[in-house]
Scaffold this active site. Structure first.
Site, PDB file in Angstrom:
ATOM      1  N   ASN A 186      -8.157 -12.140  13.164  1.00 33.37           N
ATOM      2  CA  ASN A 186      -8.855 -11.572  11.885  1.00 33.37           C
ATOM      3  C   ASN A 186      -9.392 -10.247  12.177  1.00 33.37           C
ATOM      4  O   ASN A 186     -10.282  -9.970  13.212  1.00 33.37           O
ATOM      5  CB  ASN A 186     -10.052 -12.499  11.686  1.00 33.37           C
ATOM      6  CG  ASN A 186     -10.590 -11.915  10.493  1.00 33.37           C
ATOM      7  OD1 ASN A 186     -10.916 -10.972   9.962  1.00 33.37           O
ATOM      8  ND2 ASN A 186     -11.647 -13.142  10.116  1.00 33.37           N
ATOM      9  N   VAL A 187      -9.059  -9.217  11.626  1.00 34.18           N
ATOM     10  CA  VAL A 187      -9.338  -7.789  12.065  1.00 34.18           C
ATOM     11  C   VAL A 187     -10.795  -7.326  11.813  1.00 34.18           C
ATOM     12  O   VAL A 187     -11.473  -6.427  12.404  1.00 34.18           O
ATOM     13  CB  VAL A 187      -8.500  -6.634  11.163  1.00 34.18           C
ATOM     14  CG1 VAL A 187      -7.076  -6.697  11.666  1.00 34.18           C
ATOM     15  CG2 VAL A 187      -8.616  -6.632   9.781  1.00 34.18           C
ATOM     16  N   ASN A 219      -3.086  -1.468   8.584  1.00 39.67           N
ATOM     17  CA  ASN A 219      -2.805  -1.642   7.305  1.00 39.67           C
ATOM     18  C   ASN A 219      -3.146  -2.995   6.573  1.00 39.67           C
ATOM     19  O   ASN A 219      -3.202  -2.953   5.316  1.00 39.67           O
ATOM     20  CB  ASN A 219      -1.353  -1.905   7.437  1.00 39.67           C
ATOM     21  CG  ASN A 219      -0.295  -2.597   6.262  1.00 39.67           C
ATOM     22  OD1 ASN A 219      -0.256  -1.977   5.279  1.00 39.67           O
ATOM     23  ND2 ASN A 219      -0.280  -4.087   6.259  1.00 39.67           N
ATOM     24  N   TYR A 270     -13.157  -2.241  -3.228  1.00 39.94           N
ATOM     25  CA  TYR A 270     -11.852  -1.531  -2.770  1.00 39.94           C
ATOM     26  C   TYR A 270     -12.022  -0.120  -2.833  1.00 39.94           C
ATOM     27  O   TYR A 270     -11.503   0.242  -1.804  1.00 39.94           O
ATOM     28  CB  TYR A 270     -10.651  -2.151  -3.466  1.00 39.94           C
ATOM     29  CG  TYR A 270      -9.318  -1.964  -3.314  1.00 39.94           C
ATOM     30  CD1 TYR A 270      -8.682  -2.861  -2.140  1.00 39.94           C
ATOM     31  CD2 TYR A 270      -8.530  -1.032  -3.806  1.00 39.94           C
ATOM     32  CE1 TYR A 270      -7.425  -2.383  -1.638  1.00 39.94           C
ATOM     33  CE2 TYR A 270      -7.301  -0.718  -3.410  1.00 39.94           C
ATOM     34  CZ  TYR A 270      -6.737  -1.597  -2.449  1.00 39.94           C
ATOM     35  OH  TYR A 270      -5.446  -1.200  -1.949  1.00 39.94           O
TER      36      TYR A 270
HETATM   37  P1  NAP Z   1      -0.316  -8.041   1.252  1.00 39.19           P
HETATM   38  O1  NAP Z   1       1.019  -8.168   0.828  1.00 39.19           O
HETATM   39  O2  NAP Z   1      -1.400  -8.807   0.596  1.00 39.19           O
HETATM   40  O3  NAP Z   1      -0.177  -8.007   2.715  1.00 39.19           O
HETATM   41  C1  NAP Z   1      -1.529  -8.031   3.454  1.00 39.19           C
HETATM   42  C2  NAP Z   1      -1.412  -8.675   4.877  1.00 39.19           C
HETATM   43  O4  NAP Z   1      -2.636  -8.551   5.443  1.00 39.19           O
HETATM   44  C3  NAP Z   1      -1.163 -10.197   4.712  1.00 39.19           C
HETATM   45  O5  NAP Z   1      -0.423 -10.565   5.500  1.00 39.19           O
HETATM   46  C4  NAP Z   1      -2.493 -10.822   4.833  1.00 39.19           C
HETATM   47  O6  NAP Z   1      -2.697 -12.056   5.441  1.00 39.19           O
HETATM   48  C5  NAP Z   1      -3.163  -9.778   6.128  1.00 39.19           C
HETATM   49  N1  NAP Z   1      -4.525  -9.803   6.100  1.00 39.19           N
HETATM   50  C6  NAP Z   1      -5.515 -10.054   5.155  1.00 39.19           C
HETATM   51  N2  NAP Z   1      -6.582 -10.117   5.625  1.00 39.19           N
HETATM   52  C7  NAP Z   1      -6.641 -10.184   7.158  1.00 39.19           C
HETATM   53  C8  NAP Z   1      -7.565 -10.236   7.888  1.00 39.19           C
HETATM   54  N3  NAP Z   1      -8.821 -10.295   7.829  1.00 39.19           N
HETATM   55  N4  NAP Z   1      -6.979  -9.820   9.220  1.00 39.19           N
HETATM   56  C9  NAP Z   1      -5.700  -9.716   9.639  1.00 39.19           C
HETATM   57  N5  NAP Z   1      -4.790  -9.737   8.656  1.00 39.19           N
HETATM   58  C10 NAP Z   1      -5.161  -9.729   7.317  1.00 39.19           C
HETATM   59  O7  NAP Z   1      -0.688  -6.581   0.996  1.00 39.19           O
HETATM   60  P2  NAP Z   1       0.269  -5.243   0.720  1.00 39.19           P
HETATM   61  O8  NAP Z   1       0.443  -4.808  -0.675  1.00 39.19           O
HETATM   62  O9  NAP Z   1       1.468  -5.038   1.742  1.00 39.19           O
HETATM   63  O10 NAP Z   1      -0.790  -4.089   1.271  1.00 39.19           O
HETATM   64  C11 NAP Z   1      -0.753  -3.577   2.584  1.00 39.19           C
HETATM   65  C12 NAP Z   1      -2.107  -2.479   2.685  1.00 39.19           C
HETATM   66  O11 NAP Z   1      -1.559  -1.519   1.570  1.00 39.19           O
HETATM   67  C13 NAP Z   1      -3.244  -2.875   2.168  1.00 39.19           C
HETATM   68  O12 NAP Z   1      -4.281  -2.114   2.896  1.00 39.19           O
HETATM   69  C14 NAP Z   1      -3.123  -2.273   0.779  1.00 39.19           C
HETATM   70  O13 NAP Z   1      -4.600  -2.241   0.277  1.00 39.19           O
HETATM   71  C15 NAP Z   1      -2.678  -1.349   0.830  1.00 39.19           C
HETATM   72  N6  NAP Z   1      -2.028  -0.730  -0.414  1.00 39.19           N
HETATM   73  C16 NAP Z   1      -1.229  -1.500  -1.103  1.00 39.19           C
HETATM   74  C17 NAP Z   1      -0.614  -1.064  -2.445  1.00 39.19           C
HETATM   75  C18 NAP Z   1       0.532  -1.929  -2.939  1.00 39.19           C
HETATM   76  O14 NAP Z   1       0.952  -1.409  -4.262  1.00 39.19           O
HETATM   77  N7  NAP Z   1       0.975  -2.856  -2.429  1.00 39.19           N
HETATM   78  C19 NAP Z   1      -1.144   0.053  -2.953  1.00 39.19           C
HETATM   79  C20 NAP Z   1      -1.883   0.560  -2.438  1.00 39.19           C
HETATM   80  C21 NAP Z   1      -2.430   0.412  -1.173  1.00 39.19           C
HETATM   81  P3  NAP Z   1      -2.357 -13.402   4.664  1.00 39.19           P
HETATM   82  O15 NAP Z   1      -1.206 -13.184   3.911  1.00 39.19           O
HETATM   83  O16 NAP Z   1      -2.023 -14.555   5.915  1.00 39.19           O
HETATM   84  O17 NAP Z   1      -3.930 -13.537   4.053  1.00 39.19           O
END
Ligand code: NAP
Length: 254
Positions: free
Chosen positions: A63-64, A90, A164
């Site tokens: 957990n980060v 990330n 956020y």
């Molecule tokens: P995602 O599919 O929800 O993946 C995030 C990952 O982080 C999940 O595997 C999750 O694990 C893990 N995680 C959550 N809380 C954590 C914790 N406390 N410690 C360790 N791991 C943790 O998100 P994503 O869309 O790939 O986004 C990745 C990053 O890009 C994020 O920072 C997001 O804010 C940013 N972002 C994404 C978008 C987009 O359109 N996708 C746009 C702008 C910014 P679990 O699944 O096990 O909970």
């Protein structure tokens, strides 16, 4: 930085942008330390990284937002690989809500402190802890390295995302601070601000809902996870990039 055989930590690597970044860097010959909360998805991505060309992919259920977990993580990575050259900060979550909802002049709901704090803990404190410990390990191990924080187009302020948006502005600023503080140790830092990216979750939405989202994007389409992964690779490889935020958003402004 030449990527072959380098050691890169990626948080939130079990799916989405973290997994896509892991696979791209694995294909360049990086060793990958995958960090997430879910063992099963970690094991799956690790196997794919080794198939893609990583000499080694190790997994860490961490957990980060926990200081103890993060300190142990970087000690374990140093023990396993004996080096550290990159951190992709990330992992991130959302808990969206309007700060206040008002009906007929009456306050009907407020964003709870719990919704605020959880997002701050993971997206802001988690990035701080991982960046601090990664830089400490790079210095101790005598490795030059790079920290990449994943921000968001929401860093400018998006309705319904006060928690956020605050964290995503914060992680951009943190990369600027680290670029200045750590340059003397051969460590660069930068951030990436994705717009709407078609991760598995987004692609599972109904087509009508996706069309509504893309209507506001000047390029009229969502980005793909590899658009973010390739920007990570560019930042790692280009030794004169530091302190800046790269918007990868199809010209979207919220
Ligand atoms: P995602 O599919 O929800 O993946 C995030 C990952 O982080 C999940 O595997 C999750 O694990 C893990 N995680 C959550 N809380 C954590 C914790 N406390 N410690 C360790 N791991 C943790 O998100 P994503 O869309 O790939 O986004 C990745 C990053 O890009 C994020 O920072 C997001 O804010 C940013 N972002 C994404 C978008 C987009 O359109 N996708 C746009 C702008 C910014 P679990 O699944 O096990 O909970």
């Amino acid at each position: 930085m030449e990527l072959r055989d380098k050691v890169i930590v990626i948080t939130g690597a079990g799916r989405g942008l973290g997994a896509a970044t892991a696979l791209r860097l694995a294909a360049q010959g990086c060793n990958i330390a995958l960090v997430d909360l879910d063992d099963e998805s970690l094991a799956d991505v690790a196997a794919k990284c080794e198939q893609a060309g990583a000499p080694k992919a190790a997994t860490y259920r961490v957990n980060v937002s926990s200081e103890n977990d993060v300190e142990q993580l970087f000690a374990d990575v140093a023990g396993e690989f004996g080096a550290l050259h990159g951190l992709i900060n990330n992992a991130g979550i959302t808990r969206d809500a309007l700060t206040l909802k008002v009906k007929d002049g009456e306050i009907t709901s407020k964003m709870s402190l719990a919704e605020w704090q959880l997002v701050i803990d993971v997206n802001l404190t988690g990035v701080f802890l991982c960046g601090r410990e990664a830089a400490a390990k790079m210095i101790e191990l005598g490795c030059e390295g790079v920290i990449v924080n994943i921000s968001s187009v929401s860093r400018h302020g998006n309705m319904g995302q006060v928690n956020y948006s605050a964290t995503k502005a914060g992680v951009q600023a943190m990369a600027v601070v680290w670029a200045k503080e750590f340059a003397r140790y051969g460590i660069r830092a930068a951030s990436i601000a994705p717009g709407f990216i078609g991760t598995e979750m987004v692609m599972a939405m109904k087509p009508e809902a996706r069309e509504k989202l893309t209507a506001h994007i000047p390029l009229r389409r969502m980005g793909e996870p590899d658009h973010i992964a390739s920007t990570v690779q560019f930042i790692l490889e280009n030794d004169y990039v530091s302190g800046r935020c790269f918007g990868v958003d199809g010209a979207l402004r919220l």
